[in-house]
Design a protein around this motif. Structure first.
Motif, PDB file in Angstrom:
ATOM      1  N   ASP A  82     -45.663  -2.477-114.765  1.00 49.34           N
ATOM      2  CA  ASP A  82     -46.072  -1.978-113.391  1.00 49.34           C
ATOM      3  C   ASP A  82     -44.798  -2.152-112.610  1.00 49.34           C
ATOM      4  N   ARG A  83     -44.443  -1.136-111.578  1.00 48.84           N
ATOM      5  CA  ARG A  83     -43.608  -1.491-110.427  1.00 48.84           C
ATOM      6  C   ARG A  83     -44.282  -2.593-109.748  1.00 48.84           C
ATOM      7  N   LEU A  84     -43.591  -3.535-109.002  1.00 47.56           N
ATOM      8  CA  LEU A  84     -43.974  -4.729-108.516  1.00 47.56           C
ATOM      9  C   LEU A  84     -44.537  -4.072-107.087  1.00 47.56           C
ATOM     10  N   ASP A  85     -45.852  -3.608-107.013  1.00 45.19           N
ATOM     11  CA  ASP A  85     -46.516  -3.028-106.085  1.00 45.19           C
ATOM     12  C   ASP A  85     -47.818  -3.751-105.981  1.00 45.19           C
ATOM     13  N   TYR A  86     -48.101  -3.783-104.444  1.00 43.07           N
ATOM     14  CA  TYR A  86     -49.541  -4.575-104.339  1.00 43.07           C
ATOM     15  C   TYR A  86     -50.699  -3.586-104.740  1.00 43.07           C
ATOM     16  N   GLN A 126     -45.391  -9.859-118.935  1.00 41.19           N
ATOM     17  CA  GLN A 126     -45.621  -9.094-117.681  1.00 41.19           C
ATOM     18  C   GLN A 126     -44.030  -8.421-117.359  1.00 41.19           C
ATOM     19  N   VAL A 127     -43.991  -7.000-117.468  1.00 37.93           N
ATOM     20  CA  VAL A 127     -42.899  -6.406-116.903  1.00 37.93           C
ATOM     21  C   VAL A 127     -43.017  -6.061-115.486  1.00 37.93           C
ATOM     22  N   HIS A 162     -38.528  -9.423-114.586  1.00 35.34           N
ATOM     23  CA  HIS A 162     -38.256  -8.476-113.497  1.00 35.34           C
ATOM     24  C   HIS A 162     -37.045  -7.686-113.583  1.00 35.34           C
ATOM     25  N   GLN A 163     -37.165  -6.634-114.160  1.00 29.11           N
ATOM     26  CA  GLN A 163     -36.110  -5.733-114.493  1.00 29.11           C
ATOM     27  C   GLN A 163     -36.577  -4.496-115.120  1.00 29.11           C
ATOM     28  N   SER A 164     -35.752  -3.472-115.257  1.00 22.01           N
ATOM     29  CA  SER A 164     -36.352  -2.280-115.834  1.00 22.01           C
ATOM     30  C   SER A 164     -35.747  -2.218-117.363  1.00 22.01           C
TER      31      SER A 164
END
Ligand code: G6P
Length: 508
Positions: free
Chosen positions: A279-283, A312-313, A354-356
């Motif tokens: 996921d994008r780190l989005d709420y 988890q990416v 925590h990276q693409s």
């Protein structure tokens, strides 16, 4: 190749270009994040169009250029515009309102003014490169005023708008002090596309209930503002976005990707079950809920690590916005707690990345994962769900999918969950982990067929067809009542930007 002065029959405009400048001052380009780019890249690849968008850093725009065969026309954003138009109005006002107000939305008249300024810059850039009679396809919530602005500048072009995120129910949209301008802005288009029927219906309801426009089935009749009003009929309907099935399926079948998938599993100690979140780190993505469910399953000893491992990416996203920074800290803390308690010496209970990653690496991860967790609290579509099944040519794997993702409407054969219901989520995850091989394969086969039949080229063709057959001829209002109605609504509207008073705003 220089693009300066070239006009195009197809102009696509989105906030972001498909590539981002890397490093301040720009040392290179890398692929931009998000589903919009995933979908539109293959669509543009086969067409001689131009993509108008922001290059991802503040300051003067680079000259138009061609990258990987795509013609790109950058639009500049100053540091203040990045703050007020992108982080502010787009992602601090509209994004929360359009995602169930999961965090409070902020309303600032200054942000709105900057949003208008930047939308106008996009409109100018579009008309500069649009050939006579061109097709202009505007994307997403950042550019809702652009269709109306382009129409005012260039009535000869045909304009479509597609909303990649949910369109909110009327009760939430009503909070926006600039609601009328936003609706009138998109109604500058000839055709409006939404992810789900519910989104198109929400939009039509807003037109009808909030702005007293006439709607009939999936169309709205709109009298344009200005000295010489015209009446136009605009269609709003659902065309669910998709992925490049053929391209991604072929990539996932390459020996390199297959070997890399095995290598990933081996690196993680060959767990019996590898679960994956991307996921994008989005709420909005429900990462906290997912981690909570995983933690409780470990705590209850329903599963044990390393037999079950979660990878988890979390792609870095919008890191200058408080809510995103805070989410990042919470997720870091939770991952640390889970790992502190449940990791073995040689393998982490949660592999947190925590990276693409480049596409082949993502394809390998999808192929390696036994269970894919796509559990957003609200999502326009979620292309990760479609990418996962596309990569599973082996019919392996199981998809856990939230009923709040747009993808749910097409992917009922997934293991469906309500991510707010932690007990239910745990049960669904266990259902996916323990499902019999036959059942998994049956579900995966059906899911793959659906995505293969409705891939991104199908989506784009349907959009272009709908746009081409949109009613063309505007006409002058015939009834005095049309104007009268507008007069009443105008008086009630509080969307006059800088001139708007606080009391007008609170009247909503
Ligand atoms: C969503 C939006 C896109 C956006 C993407 C990434 O998918 O619909 O328009 O580009 O998120 O967000 P960002 O703010 O990094 O562009």
């Amino acid at each position: 190749m220089t693009l300066a002065g070239r006009m195009f029959d197809l102009v696509v405009a989105a906030n972001r270009l498909p590539v981002d400048r890397v490093g301040q001052g720009g040392i290179g380009w890398r692929r931009s994040p998000g589903g919009l780019v995933t979908a539109m890249e293959p669509v543009m690849a086969g067409r001689d169009g131009v993509w108008v968008g922001w290059a991802g850093e503040s300051g003067p725009a680079p000259e138009p250029f061609t990258e990987n065969g795509l013609h790109l026309h950058p639009v500049s954003l100053s540091p203040v515009e990045m703050r007020e138009y992108y982080e502010g109005f787009s992602n601090g006002t509209l994004w929360p309102i359009y995602h169930d107000v999961m965090i409070p939305a902020s309303f600032h008249r200054g942000w709105w003014n900057t949003y208008r300024t930047v939308n106008h810059r996009f409109a100018q850039a579009i008309v500069e490169v649009a050939a006579p009679g061109a097709t202009v396809w505007v994307h997403d919530y950042h550019l809702q005023l652009v269709p109306g602005m382009v129409r005012a500048l260039r009535p000869d072009v045909r304009i479509g708008w597609f909303n990649h995120i949910p369109f909110p129910p009327v009760e939430l949209f009503a909070q926006l002090p600039w609601r009328r301008s936003l609706v009138e802005g998109v109604l500058g288009a000839d055709f409006l596309g939404f992810q789900r029927t519910a989104d198109a219906e929400n939009f039509l309801r807003v037109c009808r209930r909030l702005l007293a426009m006439k709607t009939d089935s999936d169309t709205v009749t709109f009298t344009s503002p200005g000295e010489h009003p015209t009446v136009r009929t605009v269609r709003a309907s659902a065309i669910p976005i998709s992925v490049d099935f053929k391209g991604l399926d072929a990539l996932a079948r390459t020996p390199q990707v297959i070997a890399r998938a095995a290598q990933i599993r081996a690196c993680l100690g060959n767990p019996e079950t590898l679960m994956l979140g991307v996921d994008r780190l989005d709420y909005t993505k429900g990462i906290r809920h997912r981690l909570k469910a995983y933690q409780e399953l470990l705590q209850d000893k329903v599963i044990t690590s390393p037999q079950v491992t979660l990878m988890q990416v979390a792609l870095p996203s919008r890191e200058n916005i408080d809510a995103y920074r805070q989410l990042g800290q919470e997720v870091d803390g939770t991952v640390r707690r889970i790992n502190g308690k449940y990791s073995a010496l040689d393998s982490a209970a949660v592999q947190y990345l925590h990276q693409s990653y480049p596409r082949p690496e993502m394809a390998a991860m999808f192929l390696a994962a036994d269970v894919m967790l796509v559990t957003p609290l609200r999502d326009g579509m979620n292309l990760v769900a479609k990418e996962y099944v596309t990569c599973r040519h082996d019919l392996g794997g199981a998809l856990v999918l939230s009923e709040f993702a747009g993808a749910w409407h097409e992917m009922h054969e997934a293991f469906i969950c309500n991510p707010h219901d932690i007990e239910g989520l745990k049960q669904t995850i266990m259902g996916a982990i323990t499902a019999a091989e036959d059942e998994r394969r049956r579900r995966m086969k059906a899911l793959r067929k659906r995505v293969a039949d409705h891939d991104v080229q199908w989506w784009a063709s349907l959009f272009f067809e709908s746009l081409a057959s949109a009613p063309l001829k505007p006409h002058r209002p015939t009834h005095a009542s049309d104007r009268q109605q507008r007069g009443v609504e105008r008086a009630n509207s509080a969307d006059q930007g800088a001139s708007e008073s606080a009391s007008e705003r609170s009247s909503h």
